[in-house]
Design a protein around this motif. Sequence first.
Motif, PDB file in Angstrom:
ATOM      1  N   GLY A   1       0.826  -1.207   0.000  1.00  9.81           N
ATOM      2  CA  GLY A   1       0.000   0.000   0.000  1.00  9.81           C
ATOM      3  C   GLY A   1       0.853   1.247   0.000  1.00  9.81           C
ATOM      4  O   GLY A   1       2.060   1.197   0.237  1.00  9.81           O
ATOM      5  N   ILE A   2       0.223   2.376  -0.299  1.00  9.84           N
ATOM      6  CA  ILE A   2       0.915   3.664  -0.319  1.00  9.84           C
ATOM      7  C   ILE A   2       0.090   4.683   0.463  1.00  9.84           C
ATOM      8  O   ILE A   2      -1.104   4.481   0.698  1.00  9.84           O
ATOM      9  CB  ILE A   2       1.158   4.177  -1.754  1.00  9.84           C
ATOM     10  N   GLY A   3       0.729   5.768   0.850  1.00  6.96           N
ATOM     11  CA  GLY A   3       0.047   6.821   1.590  1.00  6.96           C
ATOM     12  C   GLY A   3       0.011   8.122   0.808  1.00  6.96           C
ATOM     13  O   GLY A   3       0.679   8.269  -0.220  1.00  6.96           O
ATOM     14  N   SER A   4      -0.779   9.053   1.312  1.00  8.67           N
ATOM     15  CA  SER A   4      -0.877  10.366   0.680  1.00  8.67           C
ATOM     16  C   SER A   4      -1.547  11.326   1.647  1.00  8.67           C
ATOM     17  O   SER A   4      -2.350  10.908   2.486  1.00  8.67           O
ATOM     18  CB  SER A   4      -1.697  10.289  -0.609  1.00  8.67           C
ATOM     19  N   ALA A   5      -1.219  12.593   1.528  1.00  4.62           N
ATOM     20  CA  ALA A   5      -1.868  13.630   2.332  1.00  4.62           C
ATOM     21  C   ALA A   5      -2.012  14.885   1.477  1.00  4.62           C
ATOM     22  O   ALA A   5      -1.034  15.576   1.200  1.00  4.62           O
ATOM     23  CB  ALA A   5      -1.064  13.933   3.589  1.00  4.62           C
ATOM     24  N   LYS A   6      -3.222  15.138   1.029  1.00  7.31           N
ATOM     25  CA  LYS A   6      -3.504  16.306   0.188  1.00  7.31           C
ATOM     26  C   LYS A   6      -4.805  16.949   0.659  1.00  7.31           C
ATOM     27  O   LYS A   6      -5.857  16.311   0.672  1.00  7.31           O
ATOM     28  CB  LYS A   6      -3.671  15.893  -1.276  1.00  7.31           C
ATOM     29  N   ARG A   7      -4.739  18.205   1.057  1.00 10.72           N
ATOM     30  CA  ARG A   7      -5.971  18.923   1.375  1.00 10.72           C
ATOM     31  C   ARG A   7      -6.764  19.149   0.089  1.00 10.72           C
ATOM     32  O   ARG A   7      -6.175  19.363  -0.976  1.00 10.72           O
ATOM     33  CB  ARG A   7      -5.656  20.262   2.030  1.00 10.72           C
ATOM     34  N   ILE A   8      -8.085  19.115   0.190  1.00  9.46           N
ATOM     35  CA  ILE A   8      -8.923  19.280  -0.991  1.00  9.46           C
ATOM     36  C   ILE A   8      -8.677  20.638  -1.641  1.00  9.46           C
ATOM     37  O   ILE A   8      -8.579  20.744  -2.864  1.00  9.46           O
ATOM     38  CB  ILE A   8     -10.414  19.129  -0.626  1.00  9.46           C
ATOM     39  N   VAL A   9      -8.565  21.665  -0.813  1.00  7.89           N
ATOM     40  CA  VAL A   9      -8.196  22.985  -1.310  1.00  7.89           C
ATOM     41  C   VAL A   9      -6.756  23.243  -0.888  1.00  7.89           C
ATOM     42  O   VAL A   9      -6.447  23.284   0.309  1.00  7.89           O
ATOM     43  CB  VAL A   9      -9.127  24.086  -0.755  1.00  7.89           C
ATOM     44  N   GLN A  10      -5.856  23.386  -1.855  1.00  7.10           N
ATOM     45  CA  GLN A  10      -4.443  23.565  -1.584  1.00  7.10           C
ATOM     46  C   GLN A  10      -4.148  24.967  -1.037  1.00  7.10           C
ATOM     47  O   GLN A  10      -5.009  25.856  -1.060  1.00  7.10           O
ATOM     48  CB  GLN A  10      -3.646  23.333  -2.875  1.00  7.10           C
ATOM     49  N   LYS A  11      -2.927  25.145  -0.535  1.00  9.18           N
ATOM     50  CA  LYS A  11      -2.546  26.434   0.045  1.00  9.18           C
ATOM     51  C   LYS A  11      -2.665  27.582  -0.951  1.00  9.18           C
ATOM     52  O   LYS A  11      -2.923  28.723  -0.573  1.00  9.18           O
ATOM     53  CB  LYS A  11      -1.113  26.357   0.580  1.00  9.18           C
ATOM     54  N   ASP A  12      -2.462  27.262  -2.235  1.00  7.24           N
ATOM     55  CA  ASP A  12      -2.560  28.315  -3.257  1.00  7.24           C
ATOM     56  C   ASP A  12      -3.986  28.516  -3.746  1.00  7.24           C
ATOM     57  O   ASP A  12      -4.249  29.280  -4.658  1.00  7.24           O
ATOM     58  CB  ASP A  12      -1.650  27.998  -4.441  1.00  7.24           C
ATOM     59  N   GLY A  13      -4.945  27.810  -3.110  1.00  7.78           N
ATOM     60  CA  GLY A  13      -6.343  27.967  -3.472  1.00  7.78           C
ATOM     61  C   GLY A  13      -6.824  27.033  -4.561  1.00  7.78           C
ATOM     62  O   GLY A  13      -8.020  27.003  -4.870  1.00  7.78           O
ATOM     63  N   SER A  14      -5.921  26.240  -5.128  1.00  5.27           N
ATOM     64  CA  SER A  14      -6.304  25.319  -6.195  1.00  5.27           C
ATOM     65  C   SER A  14      -6.878  24.027  -5.615  1.00  5.27           C
ATOM     66  O   SER A  14      -6.673  23.700  -4.446  1.00  5.27           O
ATOM     67  CB  SER A  14      -5.087  24.989  -7.069  1.00  5.27           C
ATOM     68  N   ALA A  15      -7.589  23.296  -6.451  1.00  8.79           N
ATOM     69  CA  ALA A  15      -8.152  22.014  -6.023  1.00  8.79           C
ATOM     70  C   ALA A  15      -7.070  20.947  -5.972  1.00  8.79           C
ATOM     71  O   ALA A  15      -6.101  20.985  -6.740  1.00  8.79           O
ATOM     72  CB  ALA A  15      -9.256  21.585  -6.990  1.00  8.79           C
ATOM     73  N   ALA A  16      -7.236  20.021  -5.075  1.00  6.20           N
ATOM     74  CA  ALA A  16      -6.294  18.901  -4.987  1.00  6.20           C
ATOM     75  C   ALA A  16      -6.263  18.150  -6.320  1.00  6.20           C
ATOM     76  O   ALA A  16      -7.287  18.018  -6.988  1.00  6.20           O
ATOM     77  CB  ALA A  16      -6.713  17.950  -3.876  1.00  6.20           C
ATOM     78  N   PRO A  17      -5.085  17.667  -6.726  1.00  7.51           N
ATOM     79  CA  PRO A  17      -4.993  16.932  -7.995  1.00  7.51           C
ATOM     80  C   PRO A  17      -5.753  15.612  -7.942  1.00  7.51           C
ATOM     81  O   PRO A  17      -5.545  14.816  -7.028  1.00  7.51           O
ATOM     82  CB  PRO A  17      -3.488  16.708  -8.168  1.00  7.51           C
ATOM     83  N   LEU A  18      -6.628  15.390  -8.898  1.00  8.86           N
ATOM     84  CA  LEU A  18      -7.395  14.150  -8.944  1.00  8.86           C
ATOM     85  C   LEU A  18      -6.481  12.941  -9.118  1.00  8.86           C
ATOM     86  O   LEU A  18      -6.760  11.857  -8.595  1.00  8.86           O
ATOM     87  CB  LEU A  18      -8.407  14.203 -10.095  1.00  8.86           C
ATOM     88  N   GLU A  19      -5.376  13.128  -9.832  1.00 12.14           N
ATOM     89  CA  GLU A  19      -4.456  12.029 -10.103  1.00 12.14           C
ATOM     90  C   GLU A  19      -3.929  11.404  -8.822  1.00 12.14           C
ATOM     91  O   GLU A  19      -3.715  10.193  -8.751  1.00 12.14           O
ATOM     92  CB  GLU A  19      -3.282  12.516 -10.967  1.00 12.14           C
ATOM     93  N   ASP A  20      -3.724  12.220  -7.800  1.00 13.41           N
ATOM     94  CA  ASP A  20      -3.217  11.700  -6.532  1.00 13.41           C
ATOM     95  C   ASP A  20      -4.241  10.790  -5.874  1.00 13.41           C
ATOM     96  O   ASP A  20      -3.915   9.713  -5.372  1.00 13.41           O
ATOM     97  CB  ASP A  20      -2.858  12.859  -5.599  1.00 13.41           C
ATOM     98  N   PHE A  21      -5.501  11.204  -5.864  1.00 16.95           N
ATOM     99  CA  PHE A  21      -6.574  10.395  -5.289  1.00 16.95           C
ATOM    100  C   PHE A  21      -6.703   9.070  -6.039  1.00 16.95           C
ATOM    101  O   PHE A  21      -6.782   7.999  -5.421  1.00 16.95           O
ATOM    102  CB  PHE A  21      -7.892  11.171  -5.360  1.00 16.95           C
ATOM    103  N   VAL A  22      -6.682   9.139  -7.350  1.00 19.83           N
ATOM    104  CA  VAL A  22      -6.817   7.939  -8.179  1.00 19.83           C
ATOM    105  C   VAL A  22      -5.652   6.971  -7.946  1.00 19.83           C
ATOM    106  O   VAL A  22      -5.846   5.758  -7.842  1.00 19.83           O
ATOM    107  CB  VAL A  22      -6.903   8.323  -9.672  1.00 19.83           C
TER     108      VAL A  22
END
Length: 261
Positions: free
Chosen positions: A93-114
């Motif tokens: 397995g692998i891990g990840s930590a991405k807020r839905i709204v990034q610090k720059d105001g952009s949306a989290a990358p869908l590729e990371d979730f997938v």
Amino acid sequence: MNIQGHAALVTGAASGLGEATARELARLGAKVAVLDVNMALAEKVAADIGAQFGNGCAVACQCDITNTESVSAAIAKATAAHGTARVLMNVAGIGSAKRIVQKDGSAAPLEDFVRVVNVNLIGAYNVSRLFAAACAHLDRLEDGERGVLMFTASVAAFDGQVGQQAYSASKGWLVGMTLPMARDLAQHGIRVCTVAPGLFATPLMQQLPEAVQASLAASIPFPQRLGKPQEFAELAAHIVSNGHLNGEVIRLDGALRMAPR
């Protein structure tokens, strides 16, 4: 099921919890296939297990669990070496930590979730379906059992922290899949359980500064320390040997309940 003499597949077995599980199964007499995407590490672990518990008791198999051809080739190699497996330990397995709204105001990358869901959920299901299809043709043992498979979830399936949407979702899906898969495979005599570990002293965890590790350990009610990979491995082996454990999710976390962040 008596582990002695049976063939086992362990994914993610080149390091951490997977390596500890492969070593424990070999210690108990299983013939272990060390499945990992990192072939160099898998070969090292398999060679060490062989030197410790006997030549031929471990084989290294390169395996990308998200790729059916890769999984099929790994299982074929393991089967040629040890026979059809009765035990599958899904630990990769692998891990990840991405807020839905990034610090720059952009949306989290869908590729990371997938990517996280593809490895942790779909990859585990991919290996399990191929294992089960082969195991279902084996002769029945005591109580009509043919085999057992285990998923590795996480306490994040229940107590996901800020930014853990992908990781928590992927592990939560494994929890949700446990009972229906156990019911599905009951007719074939294959048991299904899941372990949800808390904070463990894996190589990844040990890369953190000692002060951070100490702080994490202090958050565990008792025992107030990081879990030992051997403790995970011992529970995994117990699931194999205890024939009445089926359709169950077991937290292994020292009573830890994760804070929001």
